[in-house]
Design a protein around this motif. Structure first.
Motif, PDB file in Angstrom:
ATOM      1  N   UNK A   1      -6.454   8.517 -35.489  1.00 36.86           N
ATOM      2  CA  UNK A   1      -6.338   9.608 -34.526  1.00 36.86           C
ATOM      3  C   UNK A   1      -5.857  10.844 -35.266  1.00 36.86           C
ATOM      4  N   UNK A   2      -5.838  11.972 -34.590  1.00 33.68           N
ATOM      5  CA  UNK A   2      -5.416  13.228 -35.201  1.00 33.68           C
ATOM      6  C   UNK A   2      -3.899  13.353 -35.096  1.00 33.68           C
ATOM      7  N   UNK A   3      -3.271  13.685 -36.224  1.00 32.67           N
ATOM      8  CA  UNK A   3      -1.816  13.790 -36.291  1.00 32.67           C
ATOM      9  C   UNK A   3      -1.421  15.019 -37.105  1.00 32.67           C
ATOM     10  N   UNK A   4      -0.175  15.401 -36.984  1.00 28.56           N
ATOM     11  CA  UNK A   4       0.350  16.509 -37.785  1.00 28.56           C
ATOM     12  C   UNK A   4       0.197  16.208 -39.274  1.00 28.56           C
TER      13      UNK A   4
ATOM     14  N   UNK B   1       1.204  17.211 -29.018  1.00 28.41           N
ATOM     15  CA  UNK B   1       0.878  15.987 -28.294  1.00 28.41           C
ATOM     16  C   UNK B   1       2.137  15.512 -27.570  1.00 28.41           C
ATOM     17  N   UNK B   2       2.051  14.380 -26.918  1.00 25.84           N
ATOM     18  CA  UNK B   2       3.212  13.849 -26.216  1.00 25.84           C
ATOM     19  C   UNK B   2       4.289  13.361 -27.172  1.00 25.84           C
TER      20      UNK B   2
ATOM     21  N   UNK C   1      -6.028  11.867 -25.614  1.00 30.35           N
ATOM     22  CA  UNK C   1      -5.281  13.014 -26.137  1.00 30.35           C
ATOM     23  C   UNK C   1      -5.725  13.401 -27.537  1.00 30.35           C
ATOM     24  N   UNK C   2      -5.728  12.459 -28.454  1.00 32.09           N
ATOM     25  CA  UNK C   2      -6.021  12.775 -29.856  1.00 32.09           C
ATOM     26  C   UNK C   2      -7.124  11.879 -30.431  1.00 32.09           C
ATOM     27  N   UNK C   3      -8.052  11.473 -29.573  1.00 31.87           N
ATOM     28  CA  UNK C   3      -9.180  10.665 -30.018  1.00 31.87           C
ATOM     29  C   UNK C   3     -10.494  11.291 -29.593  1.00 31.87           C
ATOM     30  N   UNK C   4     -11.515  10.449 -29.411  1.00 25.83           N
ATOM     31  CA  UNK C   4     -12.851  10.940 -29.089  1.00 25.83           C
ATOM     32  C   UNK C   4     -13.299  10.529 -27.671  1.00 25.83           C
ATOM     33  N   UNK C   5     -12.350  10.483 -26.753  1.00 25.96           N
ATOM     34  CA  UNK C   5     -12.658  10.173 -25.364  1.00 25.96           C
ATOM     35  C   UNK C   5     -13.601  11.235 -24.791  1.00 25.96           C
ATOM     36  N   UNK C   6     -14.757  10.827 -24.185  1.00 22.38           N
ATOM     37  CA  UNK C   6     -15.741  11.798 -23.703  1.00 22.38           C
ATOM     38  C   UNK C   6     -15.542  12.240 -22.257  1.00 22.38           C
ATOM     39  N   UNK C   7     -14.566  11.652 -21.590  1.00 17.36           N
ATOM     40  CA  UNK C   7     -14.390  11.943 -20.174  1.00 17.36           C
ATOM     41  C   UNK C   7     -15.166  10.962 -19.316  1.00 17.36           C
TER      42      UNK C   7
ATOM     43  N   UNK D   1     -12.473  15.877 -21.211  1.00 17.11           N
ATOM     44  CA  UNK D   1     -12.572  14.941 -22.323  1.00 17.11           C
ATOM     45  C   UNK D   1     -11.343  15.071 -23.215  1.00 17.11           C
ATOM     46  N   UNK D   2     -11.381  14.553 -24.418  1.00 17.10           N
ATOM     47  CA  UNK D   2     -10.241  14.555 -25.332  1.00 17.10           C
ATOM     48  C   UNK D   2      -9.547  15.913 -25.387  1.00 17.10           C
ATOM     49  N   UNK D   3      -8.240  15.916 -25.187  1.00 19.21           N
ATOM     50  CA  UNK D   3      -7.474  17.166 -25.202  1.00 19.21           C
ATOM     51  C   UNK D   3      -7.616  17.890 -26.533  1.00 19.21           C
ATOM     52  N   UNK D   4      -7.630  17.115 -27.602  1.00 22.47           N
ATOM     53  CA  UNK D   4      -7.765  17.698 -28.940  1.00 22.47           C
ATOM     54  C   UNK D   4      -9.101  18.418 -29.087  1.00 22.47           C
ATOM     55  N   UNK D   5     -10.185  17.769 -28.660  1.00 21.02           N
ATOM     56  CA  UNK D   5     -11.511  18.359 -28.772  1.00 21.02           C
ATOM     57  C   UNK D   5     -11.676  19.551 -27.838  1.00 21.02           C
TER      58      UNK D   5
END
Length: 329
Positions: A122-125, A170-171, A213-219, A242-246
């Motif tokens: 996942x996407x991280x700092x 993120x959370x 949040x930080x993955x590739x969830x498409x909604x 979809x993904x908050x990050x995207x």
């Protein structure tokens, strides 16, 4: 290490391109505290974990430097026999056979290169800071006015945030990536990216790689199939979350580079046939200047078998080296 780089400079090709040169590492070690995370990452992966750098200080650059960012569970250079760990070897081979040297081509590795752990990414700092610092160092080290970026799959989503900068929240963590760098990026080539998520993640959001949040969830949408080829699916489903990050990346009104190219295959086994997510091509980076669509190429093929097109797109934008005042990062 020095012997190999000298062979490369004088035109004797070999299939070993890493690790980063001693000259680059010396530059990196000038600020060991600031570069601690990058240093630890580079040394942990050995010869196949990085590439790039001059052999000696007087070595001249003629092309705008390129930074390569690989995808999930891949490597800077070939590692093992799995196709998803093929690294950038084939692309480097093509560029080096043209008019590039390793002083103009740069890459590092992230993750653990274990394909069985791909669902945990996942996407991280830490991940974003690692690549932001590397890009800053390539700019400073080469004294280039701008660089180009070629990224594949998850690497595209990393590159876009690193370029856009700003807050990453993120959370569980938050950090400042830094100011926008798009004015220092000449050409940005996106290979098989997932800018609107991945349909296989629709019902797998419990896994970090598919996270909301930080993955590739498409909604989700009950009125259409995620991978429907119907271009009206976007209107049918309305404002799909979809993904908050995207979503944060895609709402940016500014282009990620002077020239943005999106390349993908309609037969990608990871992103799905047709490349659609709720009526949108997920591999089309917003504000792209061009797109190139392939057929019968796999997800990994879009990286390894398109080196000629990648090279031509770079050349199309007249990417010769342009020096700039060096800023200390």
């Amino acid at each position: 290490m020095l012997v190999f780089n000298l062979l490369t400079v004088f035109g004797v090709m070999a299939d070993i391109y890493g690790p980063l040169s001693d000259h680059f590492m010396h530059h990196l070690n000038k600020r060991p505290k600031r570069n601690d995370g990058l240093l630890r990452s580079i040394t942990s992966f050995g010869e196949t974990g990085s590439f790039g750098g001059k052999v000696f200080s007087e070595e001249k650059l003629t092309n705008t430097p390129i930074v390569f960012i690989h995808g999930n569970s891949d490597s800077a250079l070939k590692f093992g026999d799995h196709p998803f760990q093929s690294g950038w070897d084939e692309v480097l081979k093509y560029f080096l056979a043209k008019d590039y040297t390793l002083a103009e081509l740069y890459g590092i590795t992230y993750g653990d290169r274990n394909i069985s752990h791909s669902y945990t990414r996942k996407f991280t700092c830490e991940l974003l800071h690692l690549h932001r610092r590397f890009i800053e160092l390539v700019l400073h080290y080469t004294k280039a006015g701008e660089i180009n970026i070629i990224a594949h799959s998850m690497g595209v989503s990393i590159a876009r945030k690193v370029i856009q900068g700003g807050e990453f929240v993120t959370e569980t963590e938050s950090c400042d990536i830094g100011p926008n760098l798009s004015h220092r990026i000449g050409t940005f080539i996106s290979l098989a990216s997932a800018n609107y998520g991945m349909c296989p993640c629709q019902h797998a959001f419990a896994f970090p790689a598919c996270g909301m949040e930080t993955g590739f969830f498409p909604g989700t949408c009950s009125d259409a199939a995620c991978s429907s080829q119907n271009v009206n699916a976007t209107e049918t489903c309305g404002d799909t979350q979809y993904s908050s990050y995207l979503m944060d990346l895609n709402k940016n009104a500014k282009k990620d580079a002077s020239f943005v190219a999106s390349m993908w295959s309609d037969d990608d086994e990871i992103l799905g046939k047709g490349n659609m997510v709720w009526g949108r091509h997920t591999s089309l980076v917003p504000h792209s200047d061009m797109r190139k669509v392939y057929h019968e190429l796999t997800h990994n093929d879009v990286k390894t078998l398109t080196a000629a097109d990648q090279y031509n797109i770079i050349q199309m934008n007249n990417q010769k080296f342009r020096a700039a005042d060096a800023h200390e990062y």
